[in-house]
Design a protein around this motif. Structure first.
Motif, PDB file in Angstrom:
ATOM      1  N   VAL A  40       0.864  -1.179   0.000  1.00  0.00           N
ATOM      2  CA  VAL A  40       0.000   0.000   0.000  1.00  0.00           C
ATOM      3  C   VAL A  40       0.899   1.225   0.000  1.00  0.00           C
ATOM      4  O   VAL A  40       1.730   1.392   0.890  1.00  0.00           O
ATOM      5  CB  VAL A  40      -0.915   0.028   1.245  1.00  0.00           C
ATOM      6  N   ASN A  43      -0.189   7.121  -0.630  1.00  0.00           N
ATOM      7  CA  ASN A  43      -1.385   7.783  -1.160  1.00  0.00           C
ATOM      8  C   ASN A  43      -2.583   6.837  -1.243  1.00  0.00           C
ATOM      9  O   ASN A  43      -3.630   7.202  -1.761  1.00  0.00           O
ATOM     10  CB  ASN A  43      -1.097   8.396  -2.528  1.00  0.00           C
ATOM     11  N   GLY A  44      -2.452   5.596  -0.737  1.00  0.00           N
ATOM     12  CA  GLY A  44      -3.551   4.642  -0.713  1.00  0.00           C
ATOM     13  C   GLY A  44      -3.691   3.795  -1.963  1.00  0.00           C
ATOM     14  O   GLY A  44      -4.623   3.005  -2.080  1.00  0.00           O
ATOM     15  N   THR A  79      -9.333   4.349  -1.908  1.00  0.00           N
ATOM     16  CA  THR A  79      -8.066   4.528  -1.207  1.00  0.00           C
ATOM     17  C   THR A  79      -7.917   3.411  -0.183  1.00  0.00           C
ATOM     18  O   THR A  79      -8.793   3.232   0.668  1.00  0.00           O
ATOM     19  CB  THR A  79      -8.023   5.899  -0.495  1.00  0.00           C
ATOM     20  N   ARG A  81      -6.438   1.315   2.996  1.00  0.00           N
ATOM     21  CA  ARG A  81      -5.879   1.510   4.334  1.00  0.00           C
ATOM     22  C   ARG A  81      -5.029   0.313   4.754  1.00  0.00           C
ATOM     23  O   ARG A  81      -3.964   0.462   5.318  1.00  0.00           O
ATOM     24  CB  ARG A  81      -7.001   1.703   5.343  1.00  0.00           C
ATOM     25  N   THR A  94     -10.629  -0.256   2.681  1.00  0.00           N
ATOM     26  CA  THR A  94     -10.469   1.117   2.220  1.00  0.00           C
ATOM     27  C   THR A  94     -10.592   2.094   3.390  1.00  0.00           C
ATOM     28  O   THR A  94     -11.030   1.724   4.487  1.00  0.00           O
ATOM     29  CB  THR A  94     -11.541   1.477   1.181  1.00  0.00           C
ATOM     30  N   THR A  95     -10.246   3.335   3.134  1.00  0.00           N
ATOM     31  CA  THR A  95     -10.381   4.362   4.167  1.00  0.00           C
ATOM     32  C   THR A  95     -11.845   4.603   4.520  1.00  0.00           C
ATOM     33  O   THR A  95     -12.140   5.117   5.592  1.00  0.00           O
ATOM     34  CB  THR A  95      -9.722   5.679   3.719  1.00  0.00           C
TER      35      THR A  95
END
Length: 169
Positions: A40, A43-44, A79, A81, A94-95
């Motif tokens: 990862v 920037n995701g 994005t 995580r 994801t975020t």
């Protein structure tokens, strides 16, 4: 099959080698599956390399092993995580708390309500209504997620009680 990410296939190295990431990519998290790897970026963005027998790289259909990192084909705006690699499937959270899964699905480990049909394209896992994940882990044929409420969700192969639901098989 390229799981070292240094541009070579076959053989081994007894000393660490630098993974050949695309220019400008800085990594904040990594995971290793069985014969493949995931990273990862800060920037995701998610990258993968190595074996792709079941589509576990998330970059193409099954086959097409990669000796260098390639960007995982997640939907635009997603994005990442956290990430985890299993035997031949992968998970990303994801975020926004959504879980994506791809690769083999012989035991339902992709969390899409079916078995037997894997996918090289990352797709959202059907979590219970309102559940948001913070981390994931992929096993041999099972998958687990921890939610923001501290619950553990499990799906896939429950052999030996691995799903924690009181059943085996």
């Amino acid at each position: 099959v390229g799981e070292l990410g240094n541009g070579t296939t076959g053989g081994f190295t007894a000393t660490p080698v630098k993974v050949k990431l695309p220019a400008g990519v800085t990594v904040r998290a990594i995971a290793a599956g069985c014969g493949f790897s995931l990273a990862v970026a800060t920037n995701g963005t998610l990258y993968s390399w190595g074996g792709n027998s079941a589509g576990q790289l998330g970059i193409t259909r099954a086959g097409g092993h990669r000796a260098r990192p390639a960007r995982v084909q997640l939907p635009s705006g997603v994005t990442v995580r956290a990430v985890s690699g299993g035997e031949d499937h992968a998970l990303a959270v994801t975020t926004a708390g959504q879980v994506y899964a791809w690769g083999a699905n012989s035991s339902g480990q992709l969390g899409n309500g079916s078995t037997g049909h894997g996918s090289g394209t990352p797709a959202p896992v059907t979590l219970p209504h309102g559940a948001r994940a913070v981390t994931v882990t992929a096993g041999e044929g099972d998958s687990l997620a921890v939610t923001t409420a501290g619950q553990v969700l499990g799906w896939g192969d429950g052999a030996f009680g691995s799903l924690g639901n009181g059943r085996t098989g």
